[in-house]
Design a protein around this motif. Sequence first.
Motif, PDB file in Angstrom:
ATOM      1  N   GLU A 246      -1.125   8.068  -3.397  1.00  0.00           N
ATOM      2  CA  GLU A 246       0.169   7.683  -3.959  1.00  0.00           C
ATOM      3  C   GLU A 246       0.994   6.916  -2.932  1.00  0.00           C
ATOM      4  O   GLU A 246       0.969   7.241  -1.746  1.00  0.00           O
ATOM      5  CB  GLU A 246       0.922   8.952  -4.382  1.00  0.00           C
ATOM      6  CG  GLU A 246       2.208   8.694  -5.136  1.00  0.00           C
ATOM      7  CD  GLU A 246       2.966   9.979  -5.442  1.00  0.00           C
ATOM      8  OE1 GLU A 246       2.820  10.983  -4.708  1.00  0.00           O
ATOM      9  OE2 GLU A 246       3.736   9.969  -6.418  1.00  0.00           O
ATOM     10  N   TYR A 247       1.716   5.900  -3.397  1.00  0.00           N
ATOM     11  CA  TYR A 247       2.591   5.125  -2.514  1.00  0.00           C
ATOM     12  C   TYR A 247       3.974   4.981  -3.138  1.00  0.00           C
ATOM     13  O   TYR A 247       4.105   4.890  -4.359  1.00  0.00           O
ATOM     14  CB  TYR A 247       2.043   3.718  -2.295  1.00  0.00           C
ATOM     15  CG  TYR A 247       0.693   3.669  -1.618  1.00  0.00           C
ATOM     16  CD1 TYR A 247       0.595   3.580  -0.237  1.00  0.00           C
ATOM     17  CD2 TYR A 247      -0.479   3.730  -2.360  1.00  0.00           C
ATOM     18  CE1 TYR A 247      -0.645   3.544   0.390  1.00  0.00           C
ATOM     19  CE2 TYR A 247      -1.720   3.694  -1.742  1.00  0.00           C
ATOM     20  CZ  TYR A 247      -1.795   3.599  -0.370  1.00  0.00           C
ATOM     21  OH  TYR A 247      -3.016   3.560   0.236  1.00  0.00           O
ATOM     22  N   VAL A 248       4.989   4.946  -2.299  1.00  0.00           N
ATOM     23  CA  VAL A 248       6.301   4.500  -2.745  1.00  0.00           C
ATOM     24  C   VAL A 248       6.189   2.971  -2.795  1.00  0.00           C
ATOM     25  O   VAL A 248       5.803   2.353  -1.812  1.00  0.00           O
ATOM     26  CB  VAL A 248       7.396   4.918  -1.743  1.00  0.00           C
ATOM     27  CG1 VAL A 248       8.742   4.346  -2.157  1.00  0.00           C
ATOM     28  CG2 VAL A 248       7.463   6.437  -1.646  1.00  0.00           C
ATOM     29  N   PRO A 249       6.483   2.367  -3.956  1.00  0.00           N
ATOM     30  CA  PRO A 249       6.197   0.941  -4.097  1.00  0.00           C
ATOM     31  C   PRO A 249       7.032   0.042  -3.182  1.00  0.00           C
ATOM     32  O   PRO A 249       8.097   0.444  -2.706  1.00  0.00           O
ATOM     33  CB  PRO A 249       6.513   0.654  -5.566  1.00  0.00           C
ATOM     34  CG  PRO A 249       7.291   1.796  -6.065  1.00  0.00           C
ATOM     35  CD  PRO A 249       6.997   2.963  -5.190  1.00  0.00           C
ATOM     36  N   ALA A 250       6.534  -1.168  -2.993  1.00  0.00           N
ATOM     37  CA  ALA A 250       7.297  -2.198  -2.278  1.00  0.00           C
ATOM     38  C   ALA A 250       8.611  -2.420  -3.011  1.00  0.00           C
ATOM     39  O   ALA A 250       8.684  -2.203  -4.221  1.00  0.00           O
ATOM     40  CB  ALA A 250       6.494  -3.499  -2.246  1.00  0.00           C
ATOM     41  N   GLU A 251       9.643  -2.827  -2.301  1.00  0.00           N
ATOM     42  CA  GLU A 251      10.980  -3.107  -2.850  1.00  0.00           C
ATOM     43  C   GLU A 251      11.858  -1.854  -2.978  1.00  0.00           C
ATOM     44  O   GLU A 251      12.984  -1.940  -3.457  1.00  0.00           O
ATOM     45  CB  GLU A 251      10.934  -3.820  -4.215  1.00  0.00           C
ATOM     46  CG  GLU A 251      10.195  -5.145  -4.236  1.00  0.00           C
ATOM     47  CD  GLU A 251      10.970  -6.313  -3.631  1.00  0.00           C
ATOM     48  OE1 GLU A 251      12.185  -6.153  -3.384  1.00  0.00           O
ATOM     49  OE2 GLU A 251      10.350  -7.357  -3.375  1.00  0.00           O
ATOM     50  N   SER A 252      11.349  -0.679  -2.594  1.00  0.00           N
ATOM     51  CA  SER A 252      12.195   0.517  -2.623  1.00  0.00           C
ATOM     52  C   SER A 252      13.191   0.451  -1.464  1.00  0.00           C
ATOM     53  O   SER A 252      12.890  -0.098  -0.415  1.00  0.00           O
ATOM     54  CB  SER A 252      11.352   1.785  -2.451  1.00  0.00           C
ATOM     55  OG  SER A 252      10.345   1.846  -3.423  1.00  0.00           O
TER      56      SER A 252
END
Lengths: 294, 283
Positions: A246-252
């Motif tokens: 799982e990743y926190v998406p780009a642009e967060s």
Amino acid sequence: MQKEIYLLKTITPLHIGAGQGLGHVDLPVVREVHTNFPYIPGTSLKGALRNWEINQVAMTIGEKPSQVEEKLTKGELKDESMLRLAKIFGVAGEGAEEGGEVGAGKVLFSDGFILLFPVKSAKGIFSLTTCPYAINRFFEFVGLDQRIKEVQEGKVKVLDTKDHKNLINGKLLLEEFIFEAEDSQELKGFVELLKGFLGEENIKRLVCVSDTDFTDFVSNYTEVQTHIKIDLDTGTVKEKALWTEEYVPAESVFVFGLTFLEDIEYSPPSTFHLGGDITTGKGFVKVQRLEVQR
Amino acid sequence: MKVKEIKQLLSQTDNPALLFNKLLLFKYAEQISKGQEIKKKDYIESFLESLRGKGVLKQSKLEGISKESFKLKTAYRLVIGAGYPSFVENGFLFHHIYGIPYIPGETLKGLARFVFMLSIAESLREEVKLSKLEEDLSEEKAIDVVPQKIKILFDDYEIENPVGTFLKIFGSKKRRGQIIFFDAYPVSFNPSRDFEIDIMNPHYGEYYQQNKAPADWLNPTPIHFLALREGIEFEFSLGVAPLEPLREEEESILLETAKRLLEIGLKNFGVGSKKLKGYGWFK
């Protein structure tokens, strides 16, 4: 004592792991216990920034980073750059025991709290979602006396419906959910604060959903990637080598604070790396100091 | 109510990922609820139709973090992520937020690594299994039969101290690699022009799947899927993540080597599905 506030944006997906998960993802990201929001533990932040500074010092004095670190723990701080490092990040182990002059670090690193979470939008590619809880926590954190009111579920507040990137006839379609948008001057202060960091383009993607809807988004709409290993002899997927991460998406966007117990010249680099999977480009973040006029 | 509402908003959708994986389903909600079959061809065609006239899509730039980049064009169609779950049989890999096609850094790193290992294997006098070579490299075992200098496969570029260079670029079980392989994006992605509908037509389905004879009375079963057209320019970016300070000269050698490996890989082996049919190659 002085407190500095920083905004942090993920340029590429970010994985700060919580270890092995019991849920549907093998390697989940770390989340706050009380909100289930993804966050950046202060220790991760401090560790990453410490490594960055150690590498800088190592480069200038021509030693290995591990040697610099060893000096740091042993309290060998004759060099000025070493002393600065020790003051910022503190000295543990032997160096601290000998009644050294430094001891614990003089800069405190807070956790990074999530402020904006990107969600795919039918129009305008994606929205930057936030919620009253996240905004009010941010106001409190930076020491501003503003608060915004609750948002009803299924509704979304935006600063200006006319000048928004994501609305279709006053409606917003995020993933498969429809929201009714309404203008809200309440958001003005918040938008003004973030404008410089986000830029003209992205500020028009900002939407404030209800706390519940936001919790749903950050819980269920993070980026999950499937990883495999290819068997080199057969060219097919190797057995037992399939996992999800799982990743926190780009642009967060996150916010964190540095508290200076002493006057030290220190600011984080404008881009650095956090979390796992650096060699495939994950975890690059951009930070900028936020000037708050109280 | 919701279905109707979403259907009305569909034509305005400009995020391909959201459209393909979710929203387009609402268009067929009625048929689906009645248990009618939706033709893959129709589905993909209405996907393309919905994107007609939509502008160029962008992603955020790797400002200040990539050290080397180069551009190549797809030499034929590219299908990536066909194994992903989707409503039609074959899925597609879209960026989680930007909704555009991309090639994961992981795939690129794997490709470059594969080319390097093949090049090492080529230089050996005796034949060696790649899996054995891989294991030795990842355990950092001494491989003394490897010459001091090797050439990259299909290239004149020479690599000195191949084993050491390999470990520095790709890492081992003990140390991570020091070259970063970023996701590769189309330089300028135009959703109304760059997607294509494609077809594969297995003639002997029953032979492949049910172990029956490959007889000439079996009917072909056309399967439609989504692909990227030929001639789309992708940008490939590399970065450096040193474990200890690298001399400038060494850094540029590692970057150049990684770049060459990747380029050779993309031009000669390709990425994604159906590589043996010419898909996923670059020029």
